[in-house]
Design an enzyme around this catalytic site. Sequence first.
Site, PDB file in Angstrom:
ATOM      1  N   CYS A  21       0.840  -1.198   0.000  1.00 43.72           N
ATOM      2  CA  CYS A  21       0.000   0.000   0.000  1.00 43.72           C
ATOM      3  C   CYS A  21       0.876   1.250   0.000  1.00 43.72           C
ATOM      4  CB  CYS A  21      -0.938   0.022   1.206  1.00 43.72           C
ATOM      5  SG  CYS A  21      -0.086   0.325   2.763  1.00 43.72           S
ATOM      6  N   CYS A  24       3.393   1.661   2.782  1.00 45.35           N
ATOM      7  CA  CYS A  24       4.634   0.900   2.595  1.00 45.35           C
ATOM      8  C   CYS A  24       5.625   1.719   1.766  1.00 45.35           C
ATOM      9  CB  CYS A  24       4.358  -0.417   1.882  1.00 45.35           C
ATOM     10  SG  CYS A  24       3.167  -1.490   2.688  1.00 45.35           S
ATOM     11  N   CYS A  95      22.132 -34.130 -12.698  1.00 46.77           N
ATOM     12  CA  CYS A  95      22.145 -34.236 -11.240  1.00 46.77           C
ATOM     13  C   CYS A  95      22.266 -32.850 -10.612  1.00 46.77           C
ATOM     14  CB  CYS A  95      23.299 -35.118 -10.776  1.00 46.77           C
ATOM     15  SG  CYS A  95      24.925 -34.412 -11.131  1.00 46.77           S
ATOM     16  N   CYS A  98      25.200 -30.660 -11.579  1.00 48.30           N
ATOM     17  CA  CYS A  98      25.059 -29.920 -12.857  1.00 48.30           C
ATOM     18  C   CYS A  98      24.409 -28.566 -12.605  1.00 48.30           C
ATOM     19  CB  CYS A  98      24.209 -30.721 -13.836  1.00 48.30           C
ATOM     20  SG  CYS A  98      24.851 -32.351 -14.251  1.00 48.30           S
ATOM     21  N   ASP A 516      11.746  28.860 -30.391  1.00 48.42           N
ATOM     22  CA  ASP A 516      12.919  29.150 -31.196  1.00 48.42           C
ATOM     23  C   ASP A 516      12.489  29.150 -32.664  1.00 48.42           C
ATOM     24  OD1 ASP A 516      15.767  29.439 -31.709  1.00 48.42           O
ATOM     25  OD2 ASP A 516      15.660  27.387 -32.476  1.00 48.42           O
ATOM     26  N   ASP A 715      15.573  23.116 -30.313  1.00 47.06           N
ATOM     27  CA  ASP A 715      16.077  21.869 -30.895  1.00 47.06           C
ATOM     28  C   ASP A 715      16.843  21.004 -29.913  1.00 47.06           C
ATOM     29  OD1 ASP A 715      18.552  23.049 -30.610  1.00 47.06           O
ATOM     30  OD2 ASP A 715      18.837  23.455 -32.735  1.00 47.06           O
TER      31      ASP A 715
END
Length: 834
Positions: A21, A24, A95, A98, A516, A715
Amino acid sequence: MSRKSEKEKKKTVIRVGGMTCASCAQTVENALNKIPGVKANVNLTTEKATIEHDPEVSLEQLGEAIDESGYEVVGISGGEGGTREIHLNIEGMTCAACASKIEKSLNKLDGVKRVNVNLATDRATIEYDPSLVSITDFRRAVDEAGYHVASEEEVDKSIQQMKKARRRMLIAWILTIPIIAWMIPEMIFGIYWPSESIYHLGLILLAAPVLILTGGATFKSAGKSLTHKSANMDVLISMGSGVAFLTGPFVFFTPIFNYAGVAGMIMAFHLTGRYVEAKAKGRASQAIRKLMKLEAKSARIIKDGEEKEIPIREVEPGDVMIVRPGEKIPTDGEVVEGESSVDESMATGESMPVSKKKGDEVIGATINQEGALRVKATKVGKDTFLAQVIKMVEEAQGTKVPIQEFADRVTSYFVPAILGIATITLVLWLTIPGTIGVVAGWAQSFLPWVDPTLGTVTLAIFATVAVLVIACPCALGLATPTALMVGSGKGAENGILIRKGEAIQTLKDVHTIVLDKTGTLTKGKPSLTDVIVSGSPSEDEVLKYAASVEANSEHPLGQAIVDGAREREIELAKTENFKATRGKGVQATLNGKKILVGNRLFMKEAGIDSNSIENELEKLEDEGKTAMLVAIDDELVGICAVADTLKEDTIDAVKELKENGFETAILTGDNPRTANAIARKVGIERVLAEVLPDEKTDEIKRLQSEVGRIAMVGDGINDAPALTQADVGIAIGTGTDIAIESGDIILVRGDLTGLVKGVKLSNETFKKIKQNLFWAFGYNTAAIPMAIFGLLHPIIAEIAMATSSVTVVSNANLLKRVNIEPSYSKSKVEGGDV
């Protein structure tokens, strides 16, 4: 009034787990902001903390602050948009050794946050920072460990959360529906079936798993919050449902109403609200996911003379890609062969395809429509247009709108205040039930759940539980970020990139929009219009001298003179001793003669009198043309005039801005006469003329002191200081060149239609934010007093609480339907020389 420049800071994005919420989020934010040199914004909707901090502040310090506040660091990124998660399907594991080997190999990579290799499913789950490590690195690491990646799958965490919330909700209702069915005979007819003792025991046994199994996460969050001396929404729900449940066992020892079944219903409705909220939040944040899905998956490149298809992540700058009709252009690049039309709507929002030929830039993820193209890759990975757009949208979603600060202050005191109000409510009902029950007595005739004849303890619990579950800070916390998320996503779809959320609020208060001239009002591509002779040289000779000198310059006006000379097939001469005076003119030596080309001020400083051709100068300037004087050996010999062309939508865009209540101004280095001619043509009242590039910032400051808030449109490169000084900097971006750090808002398309759209989007987004805050505040203001006086049944209170959050998020999602198109039609507008 301007935005202050700060010392260089680092930006870190941390994904935070455990937040449920607004309280928090506020707790985490406060914990981070206590660290000196840290400014944090925690977004509940995205579950991310965006942190600007001094370089001396370590990631460990940030992580510790979050841990100490009671929440979890899920992943840390250096600011490129947070961590991502991926599943790898791995072949060859036999296994546990791995799986361990692969985990170690993957954990060695920079940017990998967490690895979990599951032998049973043959899958590896990796959380990683995409700015530091890629899927290619994962494949290589697995291969080096002696195994193979069969396929990979990106994980959408919001979808995962939504599925988890849905699962909890369904289990809760499977257990709660029998409770409701069992309670109906008692509520309507006063019948305890099959007996009163079994009825009470049955409600307890059915409600317990609802609270423990499906509501366990809520109680856990509440406990963690209280352990860290803070209180969130889960504390209120846990206390409300917990107190209600305890009435079940107590019914066997004292005359009290059994609210155990109500406790289960409260939790079920709470989890329903969480699911609907997660679904709505997912819709609000789908803009990022949609952008990510736009990326091409593979590219067809030419390697050693052969055509080869490779994954997009393996494309490198310089690779030549083959793009057939109907295919996505894999990454940003330059056309090296072929002609076609390209659909760039994903980047600019413009539905009309754009013609592309050799030498033109193209944007990755846009669609080639007609002819085959060969494109040389220029930008890949995080440098592409699409990656920059995603980054900017994520940055916008990580910022705050100033109005949110007030909501945050309220949120920080909200839950403690509600706990206090609930305590006072309990005490009042237990001590003066007759006085506080007057309102309930009045309302019992039209509210069927109000029964003042119940015992004092029952009435006290009824009102207290309602207060606890009705109060919801979630709506307050979601009001602003969800609207900002949807607004920024809609902007990205229309070529409007909002880099800073505060610009949305500031823009509505702007008094004047300063535009501009070159590249903003005009196309920025001037052309030669007139050559006037004063003296013995011919027009071609004057033009030859001027163009030969200007050939050394990169200024667009000088380039227009050079292009004009070449169009007339005039051969240019080599010059020496070239020198440019910024904002005034250029000079050089040609065949031993000193040539000057520039404005009046340039000639005056060189001691050259321009009065003899003042009438011609004024006539040209009245026509909106820029006139440059040409002198040979300190003698004025002529004038070269150039004119830029208005963008097609400039006049109507300025008109619509004025209709929306903005004053407009033109900012240019041109002389007042030329500037006024342009202003008259466009419909701008205020003219700021003869402003050199390094004077633009001072001009913006002066205007701010005169009229108030200013938005500057330029720009983004030459105008960077002025854009930064303005209250809102709006940068014009074109094509792939959008990496403009000085603008708060970036318009991908190079026209002013984007500005009009941006203004409308800003207004609509802020309108949604205000509506959301109104409903969030209004809901709590109206509902809490009703709960105090016993007018709200706890179930209705919980339904209303969940509905408030869903309403706020759903209202924000309505932004997607808002029309931000200008009222004018571009087809009716024609360009003109200025």
